[in-house]
Write a protein that holds these residues in place. Structure first.
Motif, mmCIF file in Angstrom:
data_model
loop_
_atom_site.group_PDB
_atom_site.id
_atom_site.type_symbol
_atom_site.label_atom_id
_atom_site.label_comp_id
_atom_site.label_asym_id
_atom_site.label_seq_id
_atom_site.Cartn_x
_atom_site.Cartn_y
_atom_site.Cartn_z
ATOM 1 N N ALA A 93 43.919 70.504 -72.213
ATOM 2 C CA ALA A 93 44.040 71.959 -72.119
ATOM 3 C C ALA A 93 42.725 72.575 -71.634
ATOM 4 C CB ALA A 93 44.430 72.538 -73.466
ATOM 5 N N ARG A 94 41.600 72.070 -72.148
ATOM 6 C CA ARG A 94 40.298 72.602 -71.730
ATOM 7 C C ARG A 94 40.061 72.353 -70.244
ATOM 8 N NH1 ARG A 94 39.460 71.289 -77.109
ATOM 9 N NH2 ARG A 94 38.110 72.744 -78.272
ATOM 10 N N ALA A 95 40.413 71.176 -69.767
ATOM 11 C CA ALA A 95 40.224 70.859 -68.342
ATOM 12 C C ALA A 95 41.101 71.757 -67.465
ATOM 13 C CB ALA A 95 40.536 69.389 -68.090
ATOM 14 N N ASP A 96 42.336 71.970 -67.887
ATOM 15 C CA ASP A 96 43.240 72.823 -67.113
ATOM 16 C C ASP A 96 42.758 74.269 -67.107
ATOM 17 O OD1 ASP A 96 44.891 70.701 -66.466
ATOM 18 O OD2 ASP A 96 46.248 71.030 -68.160
ATOM 19 N N LEU A 97 42.306 74.744 -68.256
ATOM 20 C CA LEU A 97 41.790 76.111 -68.325
ATOM 21 C C LEU A 97 40.533 76.264 -67.468
ATOM 22 C CD1 LEU A 97 42.258 76.769 -72.139
ATOM 23 C CD2 LEU A 97 43.320 78.106 -70.309
ATOM 24 N N LYS A 98 39.664 75.292 -67.522
ATOM 25 C CA LYS A 98 38.438 75.361 -66.721
ATOM 26 C C LYS A 98 38.760 75.440 -65.236
ATOM 27 C CE LYS A 98 34.006 73.003 -66.062
ATOM 28 N NZ LYS A 98 33.150 71.849 -66.477
ATOM 29 N N ARG A 99 39.717 74.628 -64.802
ATOM 30 C CA ARG A 99 40.105 74.627 -63.387
ATOM 31 C C ARG A 99 40.756 75.948 -62.983
ATOM 32 N NH1 ARG A 99 43.404 71.065 -63.860
ATOM 33 N NH2 ARG A 99 45.345 72.239 -63.656
ATOM 34 N N ARG A 100 41.644 76.469 -63.829
ATOM 35 C CA ARG A 100 42.365 77.691 -63.457
ATOM 36 C C ARG A 100 41.465 78.921 -63.519
ATOM 37 N NH1 ARG A 100 44.948 78.965 -60.765
ATOM 38 N NH2 ARG A 100 46.797 80.026 -61.545
ATOM 39 N N VAL A 101 40.556 78.978 -64.487
ATOM 40 C CA VAL A 101 39.609 80.095 -64.521
ATOM 41 C C VAL A 101 38.741 80.074 -63.268
ATOM 42 C CG1 VAL A 101 37.589 81.035 -65.714
ATOM 43 C CG2 VAL A 101 39.615 80.376 -67.023
ATOM 44 N N ALA A 102 38.333 78.877 -62.829
ATOM 45 C CA ALA A 102 37.559 78.761 -61.586
ATOM 46 C C ALA A 102 38.377 79.238 -60.391
ATOM 47 C CB ALA A 102 37.100 77.320 -61.386
ATOM 48 N N ASP A 103 39.676 78.928 -60.384
ATOM 49 C CA ASP A 103 40.549 79.407 -59.306
ATOM 50 C C ASP A 103 40.563 80.933 -59.250
ATOM 51 O OD1 ASP A 103 41.274 76.792 -58.699
ATOM 52 O OD2 ASP A 103 43.153 76.869 -59.843
ATOM 53 N N LEU A 104 40.690 81.563 -60.408
ATOM 54 C CA LEU A 104 40.750 83.022 -60.451
ATOM 55 C C LEU A 104 39.404 83.640 -60.082
ATOM 56 C CD1 LEU A 104 42.941 83.571 -63.647
ATOM 57 C CD2 LEU A 104 43.657 83.287 -61.271
ATOM 58 N N ASP A 105 38.334 83.018 -60.550
ATOM 59 C CA ASP A 105 37.001 83.494 -60.153
ATOM 60 C C ASP A 105 36.828 83.425 -58.640
ATOM 61 O OD1 ASP A 105 36.099 84.164 -62.685
ATOM 62 O OD2 ASP A 105 35.070 82.254 -63.025
ATOM 63 N N ALA A 106 37.345 82.361 -58.038
ATOM 64 C CA ALA A 106 37.214 82.201 -56.584
ATOM 65 C C ALA A 106 37.985 83.272 -55.836
ATOM 66 C CB ALA A 106 37.696 80.806 -56.171
ATOM 67 N N ILE A 107 39.091 83.732 -56.391
ATOM 68 C CA ILE A 107 39.835 84.836 -55.777
ATOM 69 C C ILE A 107 38.989 86.096 -55.774
ATOM 70 C CG2 ILE A 107 41.800 86.397 -56.182
ATOM 71 C CD1 ILE A 107 43.372 83.883 -57.073
ATOM 72 N N GLY A 108 38.207 86.274 -56.844
ATOM 73 C CA GLY A 108 37.332 87.436 -56.943
ATOM 74 C C GLY A 108 37.861 88.431 -57.961
ATOM 75 N N ILE A 109 37.398 88.329 -59.209
ATOM 76 C CA ILE A 109 37.871 89.224 -60.257
ATOM 77 C C ILE A 109 36.689 89.859 -60.970
ATOM 78 C CG2 ILE A 109 40.094 88.095 -60.654
ATOM 79 C CD1 ILE A 109 38.840 86.572 -62.988
ATOM 80 N N ASP A 110 36.878 91.096 -61.364
ATOM 81 C CA ASP A 110 35.922 91.782 -62.221
ATOM 82 C C ASP A 110 36.273 91.583 -63.688
ATOM 83 O OD1 ASP A 110 34.555 93.204 -59.968
ATOM 84 O OD2 ASP A 110 36.519 94.163 -59.783
#
Length: 354
Positions: A93-110
């Motif tokens: 779960a931690r690995a999946d969350l880390k990857r998906r949060v990075a995906d969203l950060d790459a999109i560009g979020i405040d």
């Protein structure tokens, strides 16, 4: 005092296209709204299939949306509902969350929103595990603000009926365990609150250990029952004095993008005008601003049929309404026609599978 206003696109049902969403962004920004959180329930890589990244095309579209939101002067956020990440909250779960949060950060979020609304609550150590997941994501993200929505996001007993009885001191425990900077979404005394009063918000803030950000379920009209009605009227039952007890006030939008902006425009009026606010006058002003005098007057005449009677009980009136709005060349008129034809009506199965 006007709190920070926002939109949390957190409803079930049809996902808006880029033109619809762009209209909402521009309209709300012009009205003084400060943030836009994207998280429609039907966007499966943010909910049912959250462990799978968006396609490159979808990620590019979200990046364009973020640029549009920021270009309009608002903060942009994305909401993810990590179903199954809390039990177990293990290495996978931690690995999946880390990857998906990075995906969203790459999109560009405040802003990053980690939501648990409308998920089962009969899980051991629910508050502790949910707080662990949120804090874990907060430590990872480049976003400068983090929000969450608990499973029990209202006092409404319907949540205990649908998602099992809430754990004792659930809200207090999640508040104690969350990072103090995390903002918590809350809908009020009910899921779709008829009124949201300062005394209630003060009590919840005391229990949670922080003021809430309102997730206001108006003018949302998703689900099998509510989608039969167009939610058009201005905000009522909201006290301007609530501003001192909240970090922000976000609305959950209607399926109809253009029509839903009418009530959206009345929320800043409520806070600005305070005791001078009158919801009928607010509706008239907002509808005239968005639709023009003639269309606004027509909608005022038909509001009882559209909002109170509902699509399935209109009978012969439905064809008369079709004839009236067919003559108007406006996206909001086409939304009425689409609704009359049943194109945006939802089923319980849709809600259960999104």
């Amino acid at each position: 005092m006007i709190p920070e206003l926002g939109l949390i696109e957190g409803r079930f049902g049809r996902i808006w296209d880029e033109a619809e969403r762009g209209y909402v962004v521009r309209t709300l920004a012009d009205a003084g709204y400060g943030f836009y959180h994207y998280g429609p329930k039907a966007d499966r890589p943010l909910r049912r299939e959250w462990r799978v990244a968006h396609t490159p095309a979808h990620s590019e579209a979200l990046a364009r949306l973020g640029a549009e939101v920021r270009g309009a002067g608002m903060r942009f956020g994305i909401a993810i509902t990590p179903v199954g990440s809390t039990h177990p909250f293990d290495d996978e779960a931690r690995a999946d969350l880390k990857r998906r949060v990075a995906d969203l950060d790459a999109i560009g979020i405040d802003d990053l929103c980690v939501l648990f609304d409308d998920l089962r609550g009969d899980m051991p150590e629910l508050a502790a595990r949910q707080a662990d997941v949120v804090n874990f994501c907060a430590d990872l993200t480049h976003a400068s603000r983090v929000y969450t929505c608990p499973t029990y996001y209202s006092d409404d007993p319907v949540l205990d009926l649908v998602f099992e009885q809430r754990p004792q001191d659930y809200l207090g425990e999640i508040g104690r365990r969350l990072d103090p900077a995390v903002q918590v979404y809350w809908t009020g005394e009910e899921v779709c609150a008829k009124a949201i009063e300062p005394a209630h918000l003060e009590r919840v803030a005391g229990e949670l250990g922080r003021p809430v950000c309102l997730w206001d379920n108006w003018p949302v009209n998703d689900g099998a029952r509510m989608s039969r009605f167009l939610h058009l009227r201005a905000f009522t039952g909201r006290s301007a004095d609530a501003a001192q007890h909240i970090t922000g006030h976000a609305i959950n939008p209607a399926i109809q993008a253009h029509l839903g902006c009418i009530p959206a425009l009345t929320l800043p009026m409520l806070y600005d005008q305070r005791e001078r606010y009158a919801y009928g006058a607010a509706f008239a002003a907002a509808s005239r601003a968005l639709l023009g005098e003639e269309f606004a007057a027509m909608l005022q005449q038909d509001i009882a049929a559209l909002q109170d009677v509902g699509q399935e009980r209109l009978g012969a009136r439905a064809e008369r309404l079709r004839a009236r709005y067919r003559a108007i060349d406006h996206p909001a008129a086409r939304e009425i026609l689409r609704w009359l034809d049943g194109d945006d009506l939802m089923t319980d199965d849709e809600v259960q599978t999104q």
